[in-house]
Design an enzyme around this catalytic site. Structure first.
Site, short mmCIF file in Angstrom:
data_model
loop_
_atom_site.label_atom_id
_atom_site.label_comp_id
_atom_site.label_asym_id
_atom_site.label_seq_id
_atom_site.Cartn_x
_atom_site.Cartn_y
_atom_site.Cartn_z
N CYS A 56 41.19 -30.06 -14.49
CA CYS A 56 41.85 -28.92 -15.16
C CYS A 56 43.31 -29.26 -15.49
O CYS A 56 44.11 -29.57 -14.59
CB CYS A 56 41.73 -27.70 -14.25
N CYS A 59 46.02 -27.17 -13.82
CA CYS A 59 46.18 -27.51 -12.40
C CYS A 59 47.09 -28.73 -12.26
O CYS A 59 47.96 -28.78 -11.39
CB CYS A 59 44.83 -27.81 -11.76
N CYS A 184 20.68 -11.10 21.72
CA CYS A 184 20.87 -12.54 21.55
C CYS A 184 22.33 -12.88 21.23
O CYS A 184 22.91 -12.37 20.26
CB CYS A 184 19.92 -13.02 20.46
N CYS A 187 23.04 -14.51 17.88
CA CYS A 187 22.92 -13.53 16.78
C CYS A 187 24.22 -12.76 16.63
O CYS A 187 24.67 -12.48 15.51
CB CYS A 187 21.78 -12.55 17.05
#
Length: 435
Positions: A56, A59, A184, A187
């Site tokens: 870019c 950039c 759990c 989880c």
């Protein structure tokens, strides 16, 4: 042809291979999926982060100012950079759609703000200090948050024995489904990552890829149907296919990256546009890393069936390479003569194909056959930096004529007016000049 980067001479390629803009010698912190959580999300510091792509131009222009900003703010505000072309998961997670994007990670690290100010180092430093002042005031008044946390659970779809088939199997869309148990520990660790990923994926895929969760201790029918034996188990559901196990990482960046891959695998291919005016060429070539252009034979040479067969080959290639940031265009031979001249088309006859990098004003020509195999080899070589390139004639995109769109029909020969020759006395002219 070659050019030098960092003292090394590289083959001149259309696709700029990943070259980071920043090094350890700079005060800019290079960020990636493996250090982003530790450096940014778990930090109490204010962060300014540039998401960029090596190809870019804007950039590249920002690099010097970004380094200057980092040095000026050293010890006060952290300044980082993410190569979002290489690390698409990070860009996707924070809604990056164009380059460069600058985001401010303040009190709530999960909801960064877009930096909207000027792109000079002075303007960026001023913006950072204003944000810092606000952050300190909020902390003084007790309203400022700490570091990162989870996303809202509202975008995780709660799935049950009753709604699973209707929402997941009958939807025709892609689902990542977590089977969990409330007791759990793993989880519970996954829950904020799953929630944050669900919000990012919903936005990035325009609600085409979904994250769901099944409490397998309650909905035991579903757990049994899919052979769930441990928690958490994540399965991927795609239309008309058997579910597959998700094997990736359990942090949001990894989950988002896999979801975006699934989305692009199932997304429509990019549009194939006819070059009808200058705007079509300019927008496509400037918005994409490469624009692939076919110059097809005149309609009188191929008819509609022949032209459609060429367009079909192009559509198949656009589908094959749809994960690339490429635009796809076509025009008829002779309709855009200045474009053809600037790209040296004609030496290989029609149909011809070229790929242009508008930022570098370089192009490459297809020298093999205009077939799936020939085009695939041409594009594959370009994508890995092989193949010879040349500079676009004149160093800029040429003048483009405005033309009518093809109507999809066979061509017709132009109608020539009939002349009445009855009044012309041809005999008068015969024999006046003797050989």
């Amino acid at each position: 042809q070659s050019f030098a980067i960092g003292g090394r001479v590289l083959g001149c390629s259309l696709v700029l291979m990943a070259q980071g803009f920043y090094s350890a010698a700079d005060d800019v912190v290079e960020l990636n999926p493996s250090n982003f959580n530790r450096e940014v999300l778990q930090s109490d510091s204010l962060w300014l982060i540039e998401f960029y792509a090596p190809w870019c131009g804007h950039c590249q222009s920002l690099t010097a100012d970004w380094k200057k900003t980092a040095t000026a703010l050293k010890g006060i505000v952290k300044v980082g950079a993410v190569d979002a072309d290489q690390h698409k998961s990070l860009g996707g997670q924070y809604g990056v759609r164009g380059f460069p994007s600058i985001k401010i990670f303040g009190a709530n690290k999960n909801k960064p703000d877009d930096y909207q100010g000027g792109r000079s180092s002075q303007a960026i430093v001023d913006g950072a200090l204003n944000t810092l002042r606000t952050l300190v005031k909020d902390r003084m008044s007790g309203s400022g948050g700490g570091g990162g946390g989870g996303g809202s659970k509202k975008n995780v779809v709660e799935l049950t024995d009753d709604n699973f088939d209707r929402l997941v199997l009958d939807s025709g869309e892609v689902w990542l489904v977590e089977f969990f148990a409330p007791w759990c520990g793993h989880c519970k660790s996954l829950e904020p990552e799953w929630a944050a990923a669900a919000s990012a994926v919903k936005e990035q895929t325009k609600d085409k890829v979904h994250l769901g969760a099944v409490d397998a201790t309650v909905h035991q029918g579903l757990a049994s149907r899919y052979g769930i034996r441990g928690f958490p188990t994540i399965k991927i559901f795609k239309k008309g296919e058997e579910p597959e196990d998700y094997q990736g990482g359990r942090i949001r960046g990894d989950i988002i990256a896999r979801a975006l891959d699934l989305f692009s695998d199932n997304a429509a291919p990019p549009e194939l546009l006819e070059i009808l005016n200058a705007d079509v060429l300019k927008k496509t070539c400037e918005d994409y890393q490469l624009c692939v252009i076919a110059v097809l034979p005149h309609i009188l040479d191929t008819g509609a069936a022949g032209r459609n067969s060429y367009l079909e080959v192009m559509m198949k290639m656009a589908e094959k390479y749809k994960k690339k940031m490429w635009g796809w265009l076509w025009t008829e031979a002779g309709a855009q003569m200045e474009l053809e001249a600037s790209l040296g088309i004609g030496g290989f006859g029609y149909p011809a194909m070229t790929a242009i990098n508008a930022r570098k004003m370089k192009f490459a020509l297809l020298k093999g056959s205009f077939s799936e195999t020939g085009i695939h080899e041409f594009l594959r070589d370009l994508s890995v930096g092989r193949g010879s390139t040349a500079t676009v004639g004149g160093g800029a995109l040429p003048k483009i004529n405005s033309v009518d769109a093809w109507d999809g029909k066979d061509g017709e020969l132009p109608v020539v007016d009939d002349y009445d020759l009855s009044d012309v006395d041809l005999d008068d002219d015969i024999g006046k000049e003797e050989l």
